[in-house]
Design a protein around this motif. Structure first.
Motif, PDB file in Angstrom:
ATOM      1  N   SER A   1       0.811  -1.216   0.000  1.00  0.00           N
ATOM      2  CA  SER A   1       0.000   0.000   0.000  1.00  0.00           C
ATOM      3  C   SER A   1       0.847   1.269   0.000  1.00  0.00           C
ATOM      4  O   SER A   1       0.425   2.302  -0.532  1.00  0.00           O
ATOM      5  CB  SER A   1      -0.945   0.004   1.210  1.00  0.00           C
ATOM      6  OG  SER A   1      -0.222   0.068   2.432  1.00  0.00           O
ATOM      7  N   THR A   2       2.044   1.207   0.570  1.00  0.00           N
ATOM      8  CA  THR A   2       2.904   2.389   0.593  1.00  0.00           C
ATOM      9  C   THR A   2       3.759   2.514  -0.658  1.00  0.00           C
ATOM     10  O   THR A   2       4.353   3.570  -0.901  1.00  0.00           O
ATOM     11  CB  THR A   2       3.838   2.360   1.819  1.00  0.00           C
ATOM     12  OG1 THR A   2       4.608   1.153   1.800  1.00  0.00           O
ATOM     13  CG2 THR A   2       3.056   2.450   3.114  1.00  0.00           C
ATOM     14  N   GLY A   3       3.845   1.455  -1.461  1.00  0.00           N
ATOM     15  CA  GLY A   3       4.675   1.484  -2.648  1.00  0.00           C
ATOM     16  C   GLY A   3       6.151   1.317  -2.353  1.00  0.00           C
ATOM     17  O   GLY A   3       7.008   1.715  -3.153  1.00  0.00           O
ATOM     18  N   THR A   4       6.464   0.674  -1.225  1.00  0.00           N
ATOM     19  CA  THR A   4       7.858   0.497  -0.821  1.00  0.00           C
ATOM     20  C   THR A   4       8.328  -0.944  -0.964  1.00  0.00           C
ATOM     21  O   THR A   4       9.425  -1.288  -0.512  1.00  0.00           O
ATOM     22  CB  THR A   4       8.042   0.935   0.640  1.00  0.00           C
ATOM     23  OG1 THR A   4       7.155   0.176   1.483  1.00  0.00           O
ATOM     24  CG2 THR A   4       7.732   2.413   0.811  1.00  0.00           C
ATOM     25  N   ASP A   5       7.536  -1.805  -1.589  1.00  0.00           N
ATOM     26  CA  ASP A   5       7.863  -3.225  -1.732  1.00  0.00           C
ATOM     27  C   ASP A   5       8.779  -3.430  -2.941  1.00  0.00           C
ATOM     28  O   ASP A   5       8.411  -4.063  -3.923  1.00  0.00           O
ATOM     29  CB  ASP A   5       6.598  -4.061  -1.858  1.00  0.00           C
ATOM     30  CG  ASP A   5       5.722  -3.632  -3.030  1.00  0.00           C
ATOM     31  OD1 ASP A   5       5.755  -2.449  -3.411  1.00  0.00           O
ATOM     32  OD2 ASP A   5       5.015  -4.504  -3.584  1.00  0.00           O
ATOM     33  N   LEU A   6       9.988  -2.924  -2.849  1.00  0.00           N
ATOM     34  CA  LEU A   6      10.931  -2.951  -3.958  1.00  0.00           C
ATOM     35  C   LEU A   6      11.456  -4.361  -4.192  1.00  0.00           C
ATOM     36  O   LEU A   6      11.919  -5.016  -3.254  1.00  0.00           O
ATOM     37  CB  LEU A   6      12.099  -2.008  -3.682  1.00  0.00           C
ATOM     38  CG  LEU A   6      11.746  -0.555  -3.322  1.00  0.00           C
ATOM     39  CD1 LEU A   6      13.008   0.230  -3.028  1.00  0.00           C
ATOM     40  CD2 LEU A   6      10.940   0.095  -4.437  1.00  0.00           C
ATOM     41  N   ALA A   7      11.434  -4.813  -5.424  1.00  0.00           N
ATOM     42  CA  ALA A   7      11.977  -6.118  -5.801  1.00  0.00           C
ATOM     43  C   ALA A   7      13.317  -5.887  -6.489  1.00  0.00           C
ATOM     44  O   ALA A   7      13.434  -5.948  -7.717  1.00  0.00           O
ATOM     45  CB  ALA A   7      11.007  -6.854  -6.713  1.00  0.00           C
TER      46      ALA A   7
ATOM     47  N   ASP B   1       8.959   6.686  -6.476  1.00  0.00           N
ATOM     48  CA  ASP B   1      10.373   6.628  -6.838  1.00  0.00           C
ATOM     49  C   ASP B   1      10.698   7.762  -7.812  1.00  0.00           C
ATOM     50  O   ASP B   1      10.159   7.814  -8.921  1.00  0.00           O
ATOM     51  CB  ASP B   1      10.703   5.279  -7.467  1.00  0.00           C
ATOM     52  CG  ASP B   1      12.162   5.154  -7.875  1.00  0.00           C
ATOM     53  OD1 ASP B   1      12.976   6.017  -7.479  1.00  0.00           O
ATOM     54  OD2 ASP B   1      12.493   4.183  -8.588  1.00  0.00           O
ATOM     55  N   ILE B   2      11.585   8.675  -7.404  1.00  0.00           N
ATOM     56  CA  ILE B   2      11.944   9.822  -8.246  1.00  0.00           C
ATOM     57  C   ILE B   2      13.422   9.802  -8.635  1.00  0.00           C
ATOM     58  O   ILE B   2      13.954  10.805  -9.118  1.00  0.00           O
ATOM     59  CB  ILE B   2      11.605  11.154  -7.546  1.00  0.00           C
ATOM     60  CG1 ILE B   2      12.372  11.288  -6.217  1.00  0.00           C
ATOM     61  CG2 ILE B   2      10.103  11.291  -7.324  1.00  0.00           C
ATOM     62  CD1 ILE B   2      12.269  12.675  -5.586  1.00  0.00           C
ATOM     63  N   ALA B   3      14.122   8.672  -8.422  1.00  0.00           N
ATOM     64  CA  ALA B   3      15.565   8.615  -8.686  1.00  0.00           C
ATOM     65  C   ALA B   3      15.894   8.962 -10.136  1.00  0.00           C
ATOM     66  O   ALA B   3      16.869   9.681 -10.410  1.00  0.00           O
ATOM     67  CB  ALA B   3      16.111   7.242  -8.324  1.00  0.00           C
ATOM     68  N   ALA B   4      15.099   8.456 -11.083  1.00  0.00           N
ATOM     69  CA  ALA B   4      15.381   8.708 -12.500  1.00  0.00           C
ATOM     70  C   ALA B   4      15.182  10.178 -12.853  1.00  0.00           C
ATOM     71  O   ALA B   4      15.900  10.724 -13.700  1.00  0.00           O
ATOM     72  CB  ALA B   4      14.489   7.834 -13.371  1.00  0.00           C
ATOM     73  N   SER B   5      14.240  10.830 -12.202  1.00  0.00           N
ATOM     74  CA  SER B   5      13.941  12.219 -12.554  1.00  0.00           C
ATOM     75  C   SER B   5      14.777  13.234 -11.784  1.00  0.00           C
ATOM     76  O   SER B   5      14.988  14.356 -12.259  1.00  0.00           O
ATOM     77  CB  SER B   5      12.451  12.512 -12.323  1.00  0.00           C
ATOM     78  OG  SER B   5      12.104  12.322 -10.956  1.00  0.00           O
ATOM     79  N   ASN B   6      15.282  12.873 -10.597  1.00  0.00           N
ATOM     80  CA  ASN B   6      16.051  13.878  -9.841  1.00  0.00           C
ATOM     81  C   ASN B   6      17.557  13.664  -9.929  1.00  0.00           C
ATOM     82  O   ASN B   6      18.337  14.356  -9.275  1.00  0.00           O
ATOM     83  CB  ASN B   6      15.606  13.938  -8.379  1.00  0.00           C
ATOM     84  CG  ASN B   6      16.125  12.791  -7.519  1.00  0.00           C
ATOM     85  OD1 ASN B   6      16.727  11.839  -8.007  1.00  0.00           O
ATOM     86  ND2 ASN B   6      15.879  12.886  -6.224  1.00  0.00           N
ATOM     87  N   GLY B   7      17.999  12.682 -10.755  1.00  0.00           N
ATOM     88  CA  GLY B   7      19.414  12.552 -11.055  1.00  0.00           C
ATOM     89  C   GLY B   7      20.209  11.628 -10.171  1.00  0.00           C
ATOM     90  O   GLY B   7      21.440  11.644 -10.199  1.00  0.00           O
ATOM     91  N   THR B   8      19.568  10.778  -9.373  1.00  0.00           N
ATOM     92  CA  THR B   8      20.291   9.950  -8.403  1.00  0.00           C
ATOM     93  C   THR B   8      20.181   8.455  -8.690  1.00  0.00           C
ATOM     94  O   THR B   8      20.401   7.632  -7.808  1.00  0.00           O
ATOM     95  CB  THR B   8      19.771  10.229  -6.979  1.00  0.00           C
ATOM     96  OG1 THR B   8      18.373   9.918  -6.916  1.00  0.00           O
ATOM     97  CG2 THR B   8      19.992  11.680  -6.586  1.00  0.00           C
ATOM     98  N   LEU B   9      19.884   8.084  -9.921  1.00  0.00           N
ATOM     99  CA  LEU B   9      19.656   6.684 -10.268  1.00  0.00           C
ATOM    100  C   LEU B   9      20.932   5.847 -10.138  1.00  0.00           C
ATOM    101  O   LEU B   9      20.909   4.724  -9.665  1.00  0.00           O
ATOM    102  CB  LEU B   9      19.115   6.590 -11.695  1.00  0.00           C
ATOM    103  CG  LEU B   9      18.572   5.246 -12.161  1.00  0.00           C
ATOM    104  CD1 LEU B   9      17.416   4.776 -11.289  1.00  0.00           C
ATOM    105  CD2 LEU B   9      18.121   5.351 -13.621  1.00  0.00           C
TER     106      LEU B   9
END
Length: 580
Positions: A250-256, A297-305
């Protein structure tokens, strides 16, 4: 316009007006007296690091985990340089240690030591007060057999004033489940994993975890970084009654992903905590808290991927220009193929880029854990990093000096002594910078017990607010810059003493969010304004109190701690409300 978006625009617009200073670091480990890397860790996951002041002398010390056959390394900070010291009673020669973390688990005012071990049993060493230590592992209730432990984080999940422990196990057969230990307040701990509703059936190849309050309800939740895509990351929501609910989906934190770290920071200063998770080639994940118990997840858009094999990460304001930068360690040594490590500078709008000529000569190092502290007490965060041989561990001195700062350390009285789980907010012209205190974060690391606030060219902090886990709020006004403060819980109370003879609120706590206010005879002749604030000081309700008995309805707000203020021309009183 969305209020959350408006806040971010105002915040970043304000802080981009501060001085832009050149960021400069230099690797000074040998000069500072920190030599060696203490053996290549055969497990392949690298070692842990603590940048915590373990002897409470006001100078951040360094502690490094070690490979088999070498004792944990302790480096005492002697006013800006380090000397290796031994600690009486601490014997760890045979184990392969991972997370080394200093916590005051018995609230007696000195730092105790917990060591998570991969090969041997974990160790809990009690500080006897004379800086000699006693092994209390068995007596405290921890297992004395090897459990393949990598991470250990500490928090007070039941708000009783004592730090509890969460242990992460990464045993390749995935048979050993993670464990939550309740601090009983008498020097012992109880395994409450099953009773708390956590998964007690199988292992998850877990590296590390963090205690933090993702929904600002006053209770610390737990987030766990799990290795391999079949072991999704887990978010446990604290229900406030001693139990947790898995809210990963529900929080969107279940990263695989191949998750390594759980690095926590309110990077955008919007009043809720964000998460940075390191990964392998698919890229790191920057989970921005949306303020509604979901993350994006904003890593791709804020430059930290990054898209390499990354391990430890830490947020810091490297140049004290009032925004949060990010340093990430990695294991590649060929920069032409993949980033070995990376320093990401925040441009003031929440976007990140890698600047040139900053001084991180880390391209040929296989790096793992990292942590921040202040070597010379100049108010600028320095960075220490663990490496595989042949490179020694790094100690990057921060050479920046253009901007002002404030350092804040907490000492709990009703809350845990270390003040873990507290919000600290420094306000300038009504705009806050937010910090949250943790014990165990990043990848098997521990940062300084002092929180750093970069202040740019500002010469005065309008107000400094501390919201403790107990619900106590301390407030300091007109705080001078370029100093280190220790704030003792209750020493500068924002919440005034409440007496039943003044006014009464019931029921409190409330299960349905509805409260009855009744004024005493003494106060009935005055006109009152009624204001409701959340735990971070945000105003939610403001109206007149029209009669001596009224209802306050917060049923539409989430569970947690709130503050109700009644103010007249003559007085102002505040009452803490608890919504179950």
């Amino acid at each position: 316009m969305d209020k959350k978006l408006l806040f971010k625009i105002l915040f970043f617009s304000f802080f981009t007006l501060t001085i832009n200073a050149q960021i400069s670091f230099s690797e000074n480990s040998s000069f500072l007296g920190v030599t060696g890397n203490y053996g290549t860790i055969p497990g392949g996951f690298g070692g842990g690091i603590s940048f915590c002041d373990f002897d409470n002398d006001g100078w951040d010390d360094l502690t490094f985990s070690t490979a088999s056959g070498a004792s944990v390394k302790f480096f005492k900070n002697n006013a800006g340089t380090f000397t290796e010291v031994t600690l009486g009673g601490v014997t760890l020669d045979s184990e392969e240690s991972r997370q080394v973390i200093w916590v005051d688990y018995d609230n007696d005012g000195d730092k105790d030591l917990f060591v998570a071990n991969l090969e041997g049993s974990n160790k809990l060493y009690k500080n006897n007060g004379s800086f000699s230590f006693t092994d209390e592992t068995a007596a405290a209730g921890f297992a004395t057999t090897a459990q393949y432990t990598i991470g250990c984080s500490w928090g007070d999940y039941n708000n009783d004033g004592y730090l509890d422990a969460f242990l992460c196990f990464r045993d390749p057969p995935e048979l050993n489940p993670n464990k939550l230990f309740l601090n009983n307040g008498d020097g012992t701990f109880s395994d409450v994993t099953n009773a708390a509703g956590l998964d007690n059936a199988v292992g998850h190849l877990s590296f590390c975890s963090s205690f933090f309050d993702y929904d600002n309800d006053g209770w610390q939740d737990i987030y766990i970084a799990n290795d391999k895509s079949n072991n999704k990351n887990i978010m446990y929501h604290n229900n406030g009654d001693g139990t947790f609910t898995d809210t990963s989906v529900s929080t969107g934190t279940d990263l695989a992903i191949d998750a390594m770290s759980t690095t926590i920071c309110d990077y955008d200063n919007d009043g809720d905590l964000d998460i940075y998770v390191t990964n392998t080639f698919d890229g790191n994940v920057f989970l921005q808290n949306n303020g509604d118990s979901t993350f994006t997840d904003i890593a791709a858009s804020n430059g930290t991927l990054m898209e390499t094999i990354a391990w430890g990460s830490v947020f810091l304001d490297a140049d004290n220009d009032m925004d949060s930068d990010l340093y990430v360690s990695g294991i590649y040594t060929d920069a032409s193929s993949f980033l070995p490590s990376a320093f990401y500078e925040n441009n003031g709008s929440g976007m990140y880029s890698i600047p040139s000529n900053v001084g991180f000569n880390d391209d040929d190092a296989i790096s793992f854990s990292n942590a921040i502290g202040d070597i010379d007490n100049d108010g600028y965060a320095d960075i220490a990093v663990t490496n595989f041989s042949p490179r020694n561990h790094f100690v990057f001195s921060n050479n920046s000096d253009s901007n002002n700062y404030l350092k804040v350390k907490l000492e709990g009285s009703t809350s845990n002594k270390d003040g873990i789980g507290s919000w600290i907010q420094a306000y300038i012209n009504g705009v806050p910078q937010n910090r949250y205190t943790l014990a165990g974060e990043g990848y098997t690391s521990q940062n300084s017990n002092s929180e750093f606030f970069g202040l740019g060219a500002e010469t005065l902090v309008d107000s400094l607010k501390v919201t403790w886990l107990s619900g106590t709020v301390d407030m300091l006004y007109n705080v001078s810059v370029n100093q280190s403060l220790t704030i003792i819980e209750g020493s500068s109370l924002f919440v005034e003493a409440f007496t039943e003879s003044s006014f009464n609120i019931y029921p409190n706590p409330s299960d349905n969010g509805k409260y009855q206010i009744k004024l005493s005879l003494f106060d009935r002749s005055e006109a009152y304004d009624l204001t409701l604030f959340d735990a971070l000081g945000r105003k939610l309700i403001s109206r007149k109190l029209n009669s001596i008995e009224e209802e306050v309805d917060i049923s539409n707000y989430k569970t947690g701690i709130y503050f109700l203020q009644l103010s007249s021309e003559k007085k102002s009183v505040i009452k803490k409300l608890i919504k179950n």
